[in-house]
Write an enzyme that holds these catalytic residues in place. Structure first.
Site, PDB file in Angstrom:
ATOM      1  N   PRO A 234       0.793  -1.234   0.000  1.00 35.32           N
ATOM      2  CA  PRO A 234       0.000   0.000   0.000  1.00 35.32           C
ATOM      3  C   PRO A 234       0.820   1.276   0.000  1.00 35.32           C
ATOM      4  O   PRO A 234       0.261   2.354  -0.176  1.00 35.32           O
ATOM      5  CB  PRO A 234      -0.814  -0.108   1.291  1.00 35.32           C
ATOM      6  CG  PRO A 234      -0.050  -1.028   2.167  1.00 35.32           C
ATOM      7  CD  PRO A 234       0.746  -1.944   1.287  1.00 35.32           C
ATOM      8  N   ASP A 257       1.875   2.154 -12.158  1.00 37.25           N
ATOM      9  CA  ASP A 257       0.750   3.076 -12.266  1.00 37.25           C
ATOM     10  C   ASP A 257       0.675   3.974 -11.045  1.00 37.25           C
ATOM     11  O   ASP A 257       1.514   3.924 -10.155  1.00 37.25           O
ATOM     12  CB  ASP A 257      -0.556   2.318 -12.515  1.00 37.25           C
ATOM     13  CG  ASP A 257      -0.789   1.245 -11.491  1.00 37.25           C
ATOM     14  OD1 ASP A 257      -0.772   1.576 -10.288  1.00 37.25           O
ATOM     15  OD2 ASP A 257      -0.971   0.070 -11.871  1.00 37.25           O
ATOM     16  N   LYS A 279      -3.748   4.677 -14.806  1.00 37.69           N
ATOM     17  CA  LYS A 279      -4.776   3.985 -14.074  1.00 37.69           C
ATOM     18  C   LYS A 279      -5.330   4.868 -12.982  1.00 37.69           C
ATOM     19  O   LYS A 279      -4.707   5.122 -11.972  1.00 37.69           O
ATOM     20  CB  LYS A 279      -4.273   2.699 -13.445  1.00 37.69           C
ATOM     21  CG  LYS A 279      -5.361   1.671 -13.493  1.00 37.69           C
ATOM     22  CD  LYS A 279      -4.851   0.326 -13.232  1.00 37.69           C
ATOM     23  CE  LYS A 279      -6.066  -0.556 -13.152  1.00 37.69           C
ATOM     24  NZ  LYS A 279      -6.005  -1.507 -12.109  1.00 37.69           N
ATOM     25  N   GLY A 310       0.001  -1.684  -7.038  1.00 38.03           N
ATOM     26  CA  GLY A 310      -0.233  -1.336  -5.640  1.00 38.03           C
ATOM     27  C   GLY A 310      -0.876  -2.511  -4.921  1.00 38.03           C
ATOM     28  O   GLY A 310      -1.622  -3.290  -5.521  1.00 38.03           O
ATOM     29  N   ASP A 312      -1.852  -5.934  -3.482  1.00 38.60           N
ATOM     30  CA  ASP A 312      -1.665  -7.289  -3.990  1.00 38.60           C
ATOM     31  C   ASP A 312      -2.208  -7.349  -5.412  1.00 38.60           C
ATOM     32  O   ASP A 312      -3.286  -6.822  -5.685  1.00 38.60           O
ATOM     33  CB  ASP A 312      -2.445  -8.268  -3.096  1.00 38.60           C
ATOM     34  CG  ASP A 312      -2.273  -9.694  -3.570  1.00 38.60           C
ATOM     35  OD1 ASP A 312      -1.387 -10.378  -3.035  1.00 38.60           O
ATOM     36  OD2 ASP A 312      -3.014 -10.123  -4.483  1.00 38.60           O
ATOM     37  N   ILE A 315      -5.800  -8.795  -5.872  1.00 39.98           N
ATOM     38  CA  ILE A 315      -6.961  -8.272  -5.142  1.00 39.98           C
ATOM     39  C   ILE A 315      -7.347  -6.938  -5.765  1.00 39.98           C
ATOM     40  O   ILE A 315      -6.619  -5.946  -5.656  1.00 39.98           O
ATOM     41  CB  ILE A 315      -6.662  -8.124  -3.638  1.00 39.98           C
ATOM     42  CG1 ILE A 315      -6.406  -9.519  -3.045  1.00 39.98           C
ATOM     43  CG2 ILE A 315      -7.828  -7.441  -2.923  1.00 39.98           C
ATOM     44  CD1 ILE A 315      -6.177  -9.545  -1.569  1.00 39.98           C
ATOM     45  N   MET A 392     -11.933   1.384  -3.312  1.00 38.61           N
ATOM     46  CA  MET A 392     -12.463   2.272  -4.352  1.00 38.61           C
ATOM     47  C   MET A 392     -13.868   2.761  -4.028  1.00 38.61           C
ATOM     48  O   MET A 392     -14.732   2.815  -4.895  1.00 38.61           O
ATOM     49  CB  MET A 392     -12.474   1.545  -5.710  1.00 38.61           C
ATOM     50  CG  MET A 392     -11.086   1.175  -6.196  1.00 38.61           C
ATOM     51  SD  MET A 392     -11.092   0.123  -7.648  1.00 38.61           S
ATOM     52  CE  MET A 392     -11.284  -1.495  -6.937  1.00 38.61           C
TER      53      MET A 392
END
Ligand code: SAH
Length: 470
Positions: A234, A257, A279, A310, A312, A315, A392
């Protein structure tokens, strides 16, 4: 160099250990592991020896020739029992008279040989000595090497051992053998071993051995690179895995990204080419498919391609989609997991995602669908004693919380929003389902954020430990 390093084959050799405390027990363990026939000489011994039963024989110090036939004798006197005591000095002298080399624990000056700190990746073994002057320094250096030498290096050495036999005298000279092995250790075969696919590595090595030219070079000059899909975590670079770091040093070209923190990009090999593939929620600089095509193209040029993502890669990272092409085109690739944002953010916000008293399950969901807020399965999300981590979700926080309420959530249910989690500029806003949307707006959040919903959020009051630096 005062002492000569040696690697002794102790299989079936009789080795003596004198002493009945922890030190002696550790020695016995290590010697038994090396295949030695261990004899313990002690008048009393601690409970620890219970677990070692069957790993040693009992000797008798009363016997005149007790140490006869032992090439090595270890003395591990216990605390308060100084080796300088006359009776102990006499024992040490007896061992030497019997022809043994002697080690006295913690007394290098009294020892014929000393025991190094050992990094064991058998058959690869690294032994470190400070000549007895600073054993702690040796152990610290060993810890550093642990991080540098991947766990799979032992298997890589074993593969080379098998390959050496199969290669026989096919290669003309030393130079050719060097060229051959350099190619193997530096290429996809080694990576396959380190990624755990020994079978594929052995098969490919067999083919290399069968096909290589007499000068050690590859039969087909068509180079094939490889792709590393790596989770960068992260943001805090300390959360990179050893493997991620190693692959970052190997890459010729990096595709990254917006989510990859600049402090992490700083750790990529300096001369690697960098390609930004963007992205952001709606404005992908390069569509996923094109990223896949680009990786295939670069790999087929023989490059080592690092795709840094970023968190994993598997995921909410669409890592799977990006590498499908690679599989189709038979480009070797590996996937390296990373700390996912929910795990990193919750740790650095002092919010355990599960807790025996508050949450027995935790779900990760995305708050953003293909074209806007996502229609989630609210009833499964709102189960009691469950933590929900929303990726998100910031843009739709108000909508999400309203849906929670509409489906029966208590407006007092705690919620935390973590922005830039694990980074120097981490911000955590806490509230509840009823008020968090307004609080998030008031705080002006806009960076990447994780939303954590559940009773566990209240634990932050007690467990908050991380102090962001800015
Ligand atoms: N593969 C990534 C997630 C990619 S989706 C992972 O496993 O973490 C992108 C979302 O991840 C962001 O919108 C945000 O919700 C979350 N995220 C990533 N890094 C974050 C960070 N440092 N702090 C808070 N949220 C983060």
């Amino acid at each position: 160099m005062d002492r000569l390093p040696l690697f002794l084959d102790l299989h079936k050799r009789r080795i003596a250990v004198v002493g009945g405390g922890s030190l002696a027990a550790r020695r016995i363990e290590a010697l038994a592991r090396a295949g030695a026939e261990v004899w313990l000489f002690a008048t009393a011994w601690s409970d620890e020896f219970e677990a070692l039963r069957g790993q040693y024989h009992l000797g008798d110090l009363g016997e005149h020739n007790a140490f006869f036939g032992f090439p090595l004798v270890y003395f591990a006197f216990q605390d308060g029992e100084e080796p300088e005591q006359p009776s102990n000095l006499a024992l040490i002298a007896r061992a030497r008279t019997a022809g043994a080399l002697v080690n006295v624990a913690d007394h290098p000056g009294m020892s014929d040989f000393i025991t190094p700190s050992v990094l064991d990746r058998s058959p690869l073994v690294v032994a470190i000595s400070t000549g007895g002057d600073a054993p702690l320094l040796g152990r610290m250096l060993k810890a550093r090497l642990e991080t540098l030498i991947p766990a799979g290096y032992g298997r890589l050495a074993a593969l080379a051992g098998a390959g050496r036999a199969a290669l026989g005298d096919k290669l003309a000279n030393h130079q050719a053998r060097l060229r051959f092995w350099e190619r193997i250790f530096d290429g996809p075969i080694a990576e396959m071993v380190l990624a755990g696919d020994d079978a594929a590595a052995h098969a490919l090595l067999d083919r290399e051995i069968a096909d290589c030219r007499p000068d050690g070079s590859a039969a087909d000059d068509q180079p094939v690179g490889e792709v590393y899909l790596v989770g960068a975590g992260p943001g805090d670079p300390d959360l990179l895995t050893f493997r991620a770091f190693r692959l970052m040093q190997k890459a010729d070209v990096v595709l990254y990204d917006r989510l990859v923190d600049p402090t992490i990009m700083d750790r990529v090999r300096r001369d690697a080419e960098r390609i930004y593939v963007g992205k952001r929620r709606a404005d992908h600089a390069l569509p996923q498919e094109e990223i896949g095509d680009l990786m295939v193209k670069l790999a087929l040029e023989g490059k080592r391609v690092l795709r840094l993502k970023g968190g994993d890669p598997f995921i909410f990272g669409r890592g799977g989609e990006e590498i499908e092409k690679l599989a189709e085109k038979r480009v070797p690739f590996q996937v390296c997991p990373g700390v996912t944002a929910a795990a990193g953010c919750s740790s650095y916000a002092g919010i355990p995602l599960t807790h025996r008293d508050y949450a027995q399950s935790c779900v990760f969901v995305t708050g953003h669908g293909r074209d806007g807020p996502i229609d989630l399965d609210w009833s499964t999300l709102l189960r009691p004693r469950q933590t929900v981590a929303v990726y998100m979700g910031l843009a739709h926080l108000d909508f999400l919380m309203k849906e929670f309420l509409r489906h029966g959530a208590d407006s007092a249910l705690p919620v935390a929003v973590v922005e830039n989690g694990t980074r120097a500029n981490q911000i955590v806003v806490t509230g509840n389902v009823g008020d968090i949307a307004a609080k998030a707006v008031a705080a002006g959040l806009r960076g990447p954020t994780i939303i954590i919903v559940g009773e566990v959020v209240a634990l932050r009051e007690k467990l908050n430990w991380y102090v962001p630096k800015s």
